[in-house]
Design a protein around this motif. Sequence first.
Motif, PDB file in Angstrom:
ATOM      1  N   PRO A 187      -0.935  76.985  57.988  1.00  0.00           N
ATOM      2  CA  PRO A 187      -0.502  76.790  56.598  1.00  0.00           C
ATOM      3  C   PRO A 187       0.499  77.855  56.157  1.00  0.00           C
ATOM      4  N   ILE A 188       1.414  77.486  55.273  1.00  0.00           N
ATOM      5  CA  ILE A 188       2.394  78.444  54.755  1.00  0.00           C
ATOM      6  C   ILE A 188       1.803  79.215  53.568  1.00  0.00           C
ATOM      7  N   ASP A 189       2.411  80.359  53.272  1.00  0.00           N
ATOM      8  CA  ASP A 189       1.947  81.197  52.158  1.00  0.00           C
ATOM      9  C   ASP A 189       2.220  80.554  50.801  1.00  0.00           C
ATOM     10  N   GLN A 190       3.125  79.581  50.746  1.00  0.00           N
ATOM     11  CA  GLN A 190       3.504  78.974  49.462  1.00  0.00           C
ATOM     12  C   GLN A 190       2.740  77.684  49.158  1.00  0.00           C
ATOM     13  N   LEU A 191       1.616  77.439  49.852  1.00  0.00           N
ATOM     14  CA  LEU A 191       0.867  76.207  49.583  1.00  0.00           C
ATOM     15  C   LEU A 191       0.461  76.107  48.131  1.00  0.00           C
ATOM     16  N   ALA A 192       0.075  77.256  47.538  1.00  0.00           N
ATOM     17  CA  ALA A 192      -0.365  77.257  46.137  1.00  0.00           C
ATOM     18  C   ALA A 192       0.751  76.733  45.242  1.00  0.00           C
ATOM     19  N   ASP A 193       1.975  77.170  45.516  1.00  0.00           N
ATOM     20  CA  ASP A 193       3.108  76.759  44.685  1.00  0.00           C
ATOM     21  C   ASP A 193       3.364  75.256  44.820  1.00  0.00           C
ATOM     22  N   ILE A 194       3.192  74.769  46.043  1.00  0.00           N
ATOM     23  CA  ILE A 194       3.442  73.341  46.268  1.00  0.00           C
ATOM     24  C   ILE A 194       2.348  72.501  45.611  1.00  0.00           C
ATOM     25  N   LEU A 195       1.087  72.965  45.717  1.00  0.00           N
ATOM     26  CA  LEU A 195      -0.005  72.246  45.054  1.00  0.00           C
ATOM     27  C   LEU A 195       0.222  72.210  43.538  1.00  0.00           C
ATOM     28  N   ARG A 196       0.667  73.325  42.991  1.00  0.00           N
ATOM     29  CA  ARG A 196       0.929  73.393  41.542  1.00  0.00           C
ATOM     30  C   ARG A 196       2.080  72.450  41.159  1.00  0.00           C
ATOM     31  N   LEU A 197       3.098  72.425  41.989  1.00  0.00           N
ATOM     32  CA  LEU A 197       4.244  71.541  41.736  1.00  0.00           C
ATOM     33  C   LEU A 197       3.802  70.074  41.775  1.00  0.00           C
ATOM     34  N   ARG A 209       3.837  57.794  43.105  1.00  0.00           N
ATOM     35  CA  ARG A 209       3.309  57.322  44.370  1.00  0.00           C
ATOM     36  C   ARG A 209       3.651  58.190  45.569  1.00  0.00           C
ATOM     37  N   TYR A 210       4.031  59.434  45.322  1.00  0.00           N
ATOM     38  CA  TYR A 210       4.360  60.280  46.473  1.00  0.00           C
ATOM     39  C   TYR A 210       3.098  60.857  47.109  1.00  0.00           C
ATOM     40  N   LEU A 211       3.104  60.875  48.426  1.00  0.00           N
ATOM     41  CA  LEU A 211       2.032  61.520  49.175  1.00  0.00           C
ATOM     42  C   LEU A 211       2.562  62.872  49.666  1.00  0.00           C
ATOM     43  N   PHE A 212       1.959  63.950  49.157  1.00  0.00           N
ATOM     44  CA  PHE A 212       2.383  65.301  49.558  1.00  0.00           C
ATOM     45  C   PHE A 212       1.580  65.724  50.779  1.00  0.00           C
ATOM     46  N   GLU A 213       2.260  66.243  51.794  1.00  0.00           N
ATOM     47  CA  GLU A 213       1.547  66.734  52.980  1.00  0.00           C
ATOM     48  C   GLU A 213       2.470  67.626  53.803  1.00  0.00           C
ATOM     49  N   PRO A 214       1.863  68.577  54.573  1.00  0.00           N
ATOM     50  CA  PRO A 214       2.700  69.351  55.493  1.00  0.00           C
ATOM     51  C   PRO A 214       3.232  68.414  56.580  1.00  0.00           C
ATOM     52  N   LEU A 308      -4.307  82.819  44.050  1.00  0.00           N
ATOM     53  CA  LEU A 308      -5.207  82.928  45.206  1.00  0.00           C
ATOM     54  C   LEU A 308      -6.168  81.749  45.254  1.00  0.00           C
ATOM     55  N   ARG A 309      -6.711  81.389  44.075  1.00  0.00           N
ATOM     56  CA  ARG A 309      -7.629  80.240  44.034  1.00  0.00           C
ATOM     57  C   ARG A 309      -6.912  78.959  44.421  1.00  0.00           C
ATOM     58  N   MET A 310      -5.682  78.787  43.940  1.00  0.00           N
ATOM     59  CA  MET A 310      -4.931  77.571  44.282  1.00  0.00           C
ATOM     60  C   MET A 310      -4.607  77.521  45.761  1.00  0.00           C
ATOM     61  N   GLN A 311      -4.311  78.687  46.338  1.00  0.00           N
ATOM     62  CA  GLN A 311      -4.018  78.722  47.778  1.00  0.00           C
ATOM     63  C   GLN A 311      -5.255  78.254  48.564  1.00  0.00           C
ATOM     64  N   GLU A 312      -6.451  78.703  48.140  1.00  0.00           N
ATOM     65  CA  GLU A 312      -7.683  78.266  48.814  1.00  0.00           C
ATOM     66  C   GLU A 312      -7.889  76.764  48.669  1.00  0.00           C
ATOM     67  N   ARG A 313      -7.674  76.259  47.454  1.00  0.00           N
ATOM     68  CA  ARG A 313      -7.810  74.811  47.236  1.00  0.00           C
ATOM     69  C   ARG A 313      -6.832  74.025  48.090  1.00  0.00           C
ATOM     70  N   ILE A 315      -5.481  74.932  50.938  1.00  0.00           N
ATOM     71  CA  ILE A 315      -5.867  74.969  52.355  1.00  0.00           C
ATOM     72  C   ILE A 315      -6.999  73.968  52.605  1.00  0.00           C
ATOM     73  N   ALA A 316      -7.941  73.917  51.650  1.00  0.00           N
ATOM     74  CA  ALA A 316      -9.052  72.964  51.786  1.00  0.00           C
ATOM     75  C   ALA A 316      -8.506  71.528  51.772  1.00  0.00           C
ATOM     76  N   ARG A 317      -7.521  71.289  50.923  1.00  0.00           N
ATOM     77  CA  ARG A 317      -6.995  69.935  50.791  1.00  0.00           C
ATOM     78  C   ARG A 317      -6.220  69.476  52.029  1.00  0.00           C
ATOM     79  N   TRP A 318      -5.361  70.358  52.568  1.00  0.00           N
ATOM     80  CA  TRP A 318      -4.433  69.907  53.611  1.00  0.00           C
ATOM     81  C   TRP A 318      -4.832  70.328  55.021  1.00  0.00           C
ATOM     82  N   TYR A 319      -5.713  71.324  55.133  1.00  0.00           N
ATOM     83  CA  TYR A 319      -5.982  71.840  56.483  1.00  0.00           C
ATOM     84  C   TYR A 319      -7.435  71.732  56.909  1.00  0.00           C
ATOM     85  N   LYS A 320      -8.338  71.345  55.993  1.00  0.00           N
ATOM     86  CA  LYS A 320      -9.744  71.194  56.402  1.00  0.00           C
ATOM     87  C   LYS A 320     -10.254  69.853  55.930  1.00  0.00           C
ATOM     88  N   PRO A 321      -9.729  68.763  56.476  1.00  0.00           N
ATOM     89  CA  PRO A 321     -10.115  67.446  55.982  1.00  0.00           C
ATOM     90  C   PRO A 321     -11.562  67.122  56.351  1.00  0.00           C
TER      91      PRO A 321
END
Length: 321
Positions: A187-197, A209-214, A308-313, A315-321
């Motif tokens: 995962p990248i360090d900017q996941l939190a920013d992308i989740l917020r966006l 209808r966009y699906l966001f994913e790495p 930090l909390r958003m980054q954890e969320r 990671i849970a969303r995109w990297y620990k399905p």
Amino acid sequence: MGRAHLEAHVACEVSAGDKRFPVYQLTLGNPDPRLPAIGFFGGIHGLERIGTQVLLYFLHSLLTRMEWDKSLHRMLQDMRLVFMPLINPGGMWQSTRCNPQGVDLMRNAPIEADSSVPFLLGGHRISSRLPWYRGIAGAEMESENQALCRVVQTELLPRSFSIAVDCHSGFGLRDRIWFPHAHSMNPIDQLADILRLEELFQQTYPNSRYLFEPQCAQYCTHGDVWDYLYLQAQQNKDSTFLPLTLEMGSWLWVKKNPRQLFSRHGMFNPLVEHRLYRVMRRHSVWLDFLMHAVCGYDKWLPKGPTRLRMQERAIARWYKP
Ligand SMILES: [Zn+2]
């Protein structure tokens, strides 16, 4: 009309047979490097005309609004816009995904995947006659990619906040927003920013209808030019650079109009006119949203413990399905 506000430069010239084509770089807005910027890129793959069309449709709408839209003028005093709507004109002219040298510009950057990549599709050096060819090992990047990198390095990376959006088509049934990495499952360090966006977009335009994913959630590749630029941007910890890929889900257009399967352009582009305009309008909403999000980034970019909390969320969303 608004063209008076547009600066145009030839970022490089490419040859295809006996033809020469310019690769244009168009800029609008305030060049002050302390301000945020957004870059709009398209036509990296010559068969995916729709990406270039979406960008030209959006640019045309901006230039028309420049004649009367005071709020747009004010916005452009606070930010910079860069357009490279057709990075691979030689490929588009000869109707190939690759450039005239047979190189896939999205497999051509000097970066190796650290996970396994799909055979051929992930990028290879076997032959320029096969799709997804990376070019010769150790060679310089293709001139189109060098021009793209120069524009990103001068217009986007020096700023404290910037977004790049690169328009593609041809993958899947849904419209996707891909972000790095393509070369790694990390995962990248900017996941939190992308989740917020993503949240911001969903709140602003519910039911979008966009699906966001790495990108690596679908497949890993060698030579991704956005990963290459992203890693460069990471050297400056005080700045944020978010490279996004808009991957328009063309299989839906084919499903609605199966005759498209028999056309070389049909797998990548809407061929029915009313569908073309609907696609261009729909994605203009996303591009316009991104422009506003860049201009007001300090109002939504997460900071401190929230981040930090958003980054954890994320990671849970995109990297620990
Ligand atoms: Zn593409």
